[in-house]
Design an enzyme around this catalytic site. Structure first.
Site, mmCIF file in Angstrom:
data_model
loop_
_atom_site.group_PDB
_atom_site.id
_atom_site.type_symbol
_atom_site.label_atom_id
_atom_site.label_comp_id
_atom_site.label_asym_id
_atom_site.label_seq_id
_atom_site.Cartn_x
_atom_site.Cartn_y
_atom_site.Cartn_z
ATOM 1 N N LYS A 24 -3.291 4.778 7.030
ATOM 2 C CA LYS A 24 -3.284 5.315 8.359
ATOM 3 C C LYS A 24 -3.497 6.828 8.513
ATOM 4 O O LYS A 24 -2.387 7.341 8.080
ATOM 5 C CB LYS A 24 -2.423 4.513 9.096
ATOM 6 C CG LYS A 24 -2.354 3.212 9.510
ATOM 7 C CD LYS A 24 -1.225 2.638 10.253
ATOM 8 C CE LYS A 24 -1.293 1.189 10.250
ATOM 9 N NZ LYS A 24 -0.953 0.650 8.842
ATOM 10 N N ASP A 74 -12.056 -0.794 13.254
ATOM 11 C CA ASP A 74 -12.486 -0.761 11.549
ATOM 12 C C ASP A 74 -13.887 -0.992 11.574
ATOM 13 O O ASP A 74 -14.484 -1.593 12.250
ATOM 14 C CB ASP A 74 -11.370 -1.745 11.096
ATOM 15 C CG ASP A 74 -10.066 -1.164 10.979
ATOM 16 O OD1 ASP A 74 -9.668 -0.163 10.767
ATOM 17 O OD2 ASP A 74 -9.005 -2.175 10.987
ATOM 18 N N CYS A 108 -11.391 -9.034 14.731
ATOM 19 C CA CYS A 108 -10.151 -8.964 13.836
ATOM 20 C C CYS A 108 -10.645 -8.310 12.703
ATOM 21 O O CYS A 108 -11.693 -8.463 11.742
ATOM 22 C CB CYS A 108 -10.206 -10.368 13.505
ATOM 23 S SG CYS A 108 -8.762 -10.968 12.442
ATOM 24 N N ARG A 128 0.971 -1.367 0.189
ATOM 25 C CA ARG A 128 -0.105 -0.095 0.016
ATOM 26 C C ARG A 128 0.816 1.416 -0.021
ATOM 27 O O ARG A 128 0.588 2.477 -0.524
ATOM 28 C CB ARG A 128 -0.962 0.053 1.346
ATOM 29 C CG ARG A 128 -1.831 1.129 1.094
ATOM 30 C CD ARG A 128 -2.554 1.278 2.445
ATOM 31 N NE ARG A 128 -3.062 0.159 3.344
ATOM 32 C CZ ARG A 128 -4.127 -0.300 2.912
ATOM 33 N NH1 ARG A 128 -5.043 -0.269 1.752
ATOM 34 N NH2 ARG A 128 -4.806 -1.417 3.668
ATOM 35 N N TYR A 129 1.903 1.266 0.960
ATOM 36 C CA TYR A 129 2.759 2.374 0.914
ATOM 37 C C TYR A 129 4.076 2.204 0.041
ATOM 38 O O TYR A 129 4.306 1.083 -0.177
ATOM 39 C CB TYR A 129 3.295 2.489 2.576
ATOM 40 C CG TYR A 129 2.046 2.941 3.196
ATOM 41 C CD1 TYR A 129 1.656 3.844 3.596
ATOM 42 C CD2 TYR A 129 1.555 1.762 4.238
ATOM 43 C CE1 TYR A 129 0.561 4.187 4.361
ATOM 44 C CE2 TYR A 129 0.826 2.025 5.148
ATOM 45 C CZ TYR A 129 0.120 3.379 5.299
ATOM 46 O OH TYR A 129 -0.656 3.434 6.194
ATOM 47 N N ASP A 155 -7.584 3.965 10.350
ATOM 48 C CA ASP A 155 -7.009 3.375 8.966
ATOM 49 C C ASP A 155 -8.290 3.572 8.108
ATOM 50 O O ASP A 155 -9.443 3.062 8.270
ATOM 51 C CB ASP A 155 -6.726 1.983 9.252
ATOM 52 C CG ASP A 155 -5.518 1.284 8.492
ATOM 53 O OD1 ASP A 155 -5.193 2.150 7.355
ATOM 54 O OD2 ASP A 155 -5.087 0.353 8.930
ATOM 55 N N CYS A 189 -9.384 -12.811 17.991
ATOM 56 C CA CYS A 189 -10.107 -11.700 18.335
ATOM 57 C C CYS A 189 -11.478 -11.461 17.740
ATOM 58 O O CYS A 189 -11.550 -11.475 16.447
ATOM 59 C CB CYS A 189 -9.268 -10.378 18.219
ATOM 60 S SG CYS A 189 -7.643 -10.433 18.691
ATOM 61 N N CYS A 238 -4.027 -17.980 14.351
ATOM 62 C CA CYS A 238 -3.510 -17.257 15.475
ATOM 63 C C CYS A 238 -3.699 -18.063 16.828
ATOM 64 O O CYS A 238 -4.279 -19.156 16.684
ATOM 65 C CB CYS A 238 -4.741 -15.951 15.704
ATOM 66 S SG CYS A 238 -4.292 -14.579 14.793
ATOM 67 N N ARG A 266 7.376 -0.010 1.899
ATOM 68 C CA ARG A 266 7.122 -1.080 2.874
ATOM 69 C C ARG A 266 5.893 -2.005 2.420
ATOM 70 O O ARG A 266 5.051 -1.388 1.638
ATOM 71 C CB ARG A 266 6.762 -0.521 4.257
ATOM 72 C CG ARG A 266 5.698 0.390 4.326
ATOM 73 C CD ARG A 266 6.127 1.314 5.804
ATOM 74 N NE ARG A 266 5.059 2.296 6.039
ATOM 75 C CZ ARG A 266 4.833 3.296 5.574
ATOM 76 N NH1 ARG A 266 5.625 3.854 4.295
ATOM 77 N NH2 ARG A 266 3.885 4.225 6.003
ATOM 78 N N ARG A 301 -9.018 -8.890 9.913
ATOM 79 C CA ARG A 301 -8.814 -9.551 8.608
ATOM 80 C C ARG A 301 -9.450 -10.651 8.988
ATOM 81 O O ARG A 301 -8.833 -11.926 8.476
ATOM 82 C CB ARG A 301 -7.173 -9.798 8.912
ATOM 83 C CG ARG A 301 -6.518 -9.660 7.356
ATOM 84 C CD ARG A 301 -5.288 -9.577 7.492
ATOM 85 N NE ARG A 301 -4.706 -8.100 7.354
ATOM 86 C CZ ARG A 301 -3.732 -7.752 8.379
ATOM 87 N NH1 ARG A 301 -3.110 -8.456 9.151
ATOM 88 N NH2 ARG A 301 -3.149 -6.255 8.366
HETATM 89 C C1 LIG Z 1 -0.271 -0.442 8.545
HETATM 90 C C2 LIG Z 1 0.263 -0.756 7.568
HETATM 91 C C3 LIG Z 1 1.765 -0.534 7.483
HETATM 92 C C4 LIG Z 1 2.943 -0.156 8.027
HETATM 93 O O1 LIG Z 1 2.441 1.094 8.433
HETATM 94 P P1 LIG Z 1 3.367 2.182 9.447
HETATM 95 O O2 LIG Z 1 2.790 3.432 9.566
HETATM 96 O O3 LIG Z 1 4.659 2.106 8.692
HETATM 97 O O4 LIG Z 1 3.751 1.425 10.668
HETATM 98 C C5 LIG Z 1 2.296 -1.227 6.108
HETATM 99 N N1 LIG Z 1 1.218 -1.768 5.250
HETATM 100 C C6 LIG Z 1 -0.039 -1.745 5.548
HETATM 101 C C7 LIG Z 1 -0.950 -2.160 4.454
HETATM 102 C C8 LIG Z 1 -0.619 -1.289 6.511
HETATM 103 O O5 LIG Z 1 -1.794 -1.551 6.955
#
Ligand SMILES: *Cc1c(COP(=O)(O)O)cnc(C)c1O
Length: 413
Positions: A337, A293, A132, A112-113, A330, A129, A125, A116, A134
């Site tokens: 986020k 969520d 959850c 998404r980002y 989120d 929870c 798990c 990372r 997911r």
């Molecule tokens: C939360 C999340 C991250 C990590 O986000 P940070 O703000 O760097 O902790 C990375 N990818 C996805 C899809 C996420 O939901």
């Protein structure tokens, strides 16, 4: 290490079995009969436990021993024993509330980002929870993310040099057996551009027996590796958990925490204050406080965003800055986020900013006269960077009023 309650519930189980995480996993409680031994189930809980199609229930004996049998509002009970309220629909409900499927680039790999990825390595798990995020994939037997999926995930990461941070989640990565986990971490470490590995886990609270010296050593061998624990209530912080945290911290694994804000569980500023203080005492740095969520089954746990803002107001300034997490929403449908905080900057001119302190005092900050802004045209770091998002808008680049970026649009070209 055994609590009095655990001996009361399991008098015939010797300590070495109790302390064995495999024993804990193979003796989980799921049925009405099993759970009725631990707590006086009400009608809604009984009905939910017998309803087909609700999210999986499985509770480790250790976790069951933490449930207060006399407290109907026990925060542990509410997190893991279902009620019929889970079946309630609500405005905004989604099965994939963060639109992870739309950002999935390989099985269980969410990109998404820009720098990372989220790598889902198992659907299992230690306990489940009720809220959850997911639940569309977690807990489904026979749909596990296994070696074949891991290979596809590793191939994608290896082929994308912009990925410098890999966040392992699931399911719970610490349920992988030592050898599998060690191999996976080794493979990630072998990819040169992967600078940081992160693991998200609830194992310290659901199954602290899993945090063995061997596991701590495996994690420590793959640094830089950050462990982020998911903890929601001070009652989860038992003596067993303190030992697990100490073992990880002593091994040199940096620890963070994330918490989901939930009605009737931790929507109290003083409960939250107790939680974050104790976490810092145990060398765990509160990282995120999540708005619940819009996921199926979690409707009755949701709080207004105002509740989170009020809690942040009660934390910032009132305790160690290290204990204060960032409150985030989120974005529904996958924008990422969004930090939400009380307003501290009240107004601003070129000469002065008007701010308020946590204590409610108004103050002004004199802006520096004659500040010469950073010169991007002569900066090597800026020349190499490609700004996106609002950061780009501030430079007069990019587009306004965009929908959440699709995966392809985020890739550097
Ligand atoms: C939360 C999340 C991250 C990590 O986000 P940070 O703000 O760097 O902790 C990375 N990818 C996805 C899809 C996420 O939901």
């Amino acid at each position: 290490m055994r609590s009095r309650r655990s001996i009361e519930l399991y008098p015939d189980v010797p300590d070495e079995r109790w302390d064995d995480w495999r024993w804990q996993l193979s003796h989980r409680l799921a049925s009405v009969a099993e759970l009725a031994r631990v707590v006086a189930l009400d009608d809604s809980e009984r009905a939910a436990l017998q309803t087909e199609g609700l999210f999986r229930v499985d509770i480790t004996p250790y976790l069951a021993s933490l449930i207060d049998p006399h407290d109907r509002a026990c925060p542990i009970r509410a997190q893991v024993i279902p009620t019929m309220r889970e079946a309630e629909a609500f405005e905004g409900l989604r099965s994939d509330s963060l639109a992870e499927a739309a950002h999935t680039v390989a099985p269980g790999l969410v990109h998404r980002y820009s720098d990372r990825v989220l790598m889902l390595v198992t659907t299992e798990c230690a306990s489940y929870c009720r809220f959850c995020t997911r639940s569309r994939i977690v807990g489904k037997r026979g749909e596990n993310l296994g070696p074949e999926q891991h290979e596809a995930q590793l191939r994608y990461i290896a082929a994308h040099p912009e990925v410098r941070d890999v966040l392992l989640s699931g399911g719970d990565p610490l349920l992988l057996h030592d050898r599998v986990l060690e191999r996976l971490l080794g493979r990630l470490r072998a990819i040169e551009h992967v600078e940081v590995i992160r693991i998200g886990t609830r194992v310290p609270f659901f199954l602290p027996q899993r945090i063995t010296a061997t596991l701590a050593a495996i994690l420590a061998r793959h640094q830089p590796l950050w462990l982020n624990v998911h903890v929601n209530h001070p009652r989860e912080l038992t003596p067993e958990v303190a030992v697990a945290h100490a073992r990880l911290a002593d091994a040199g694994v940096p620890l963070g925490a994330q918490t989901v804000l939930m009605a009737g569980i931790n929507d109290c500023p003083n409960v939250m204050l107790a939680l974050v203080r104790e976490l810092v005492r145990q060398r765990v740095r509160p990282y995120y406080l999540y708005q619940c969520d819009l996921v199926r089954g979690a409707g009755h746990f949701r709080t207004p965003i105002a509740t989170g803002v009020e809690i942040m107001e009660a934390l910032r300034g009132h305790t160690s800055g290290y204990a204060v997490p960032t409150f985030v929403v989120d974005a529904p449908d996958g924008g990422g986020k969004i930090p939400v905080a009380p307003q501290y900057l009240l107004s601003m001119s070129d000469e002065r900013a008007v701010l308020r302190t946590f204590a409610g005092m108004l103050t002004t900050y004199e802006q520096p006269p004659g500040y010469r802004p950073h010169d991007r045209s002569t900066c090597a770091a800026c020349a190499a960077a490609r700004p996106t998002g609002v950061a780009a808008l501030l430079q007069g680049r990019g587009e306004t009023s965009r929908p959440a970026p699709r995966h392809e649009e985020r890739q550097p070209t």
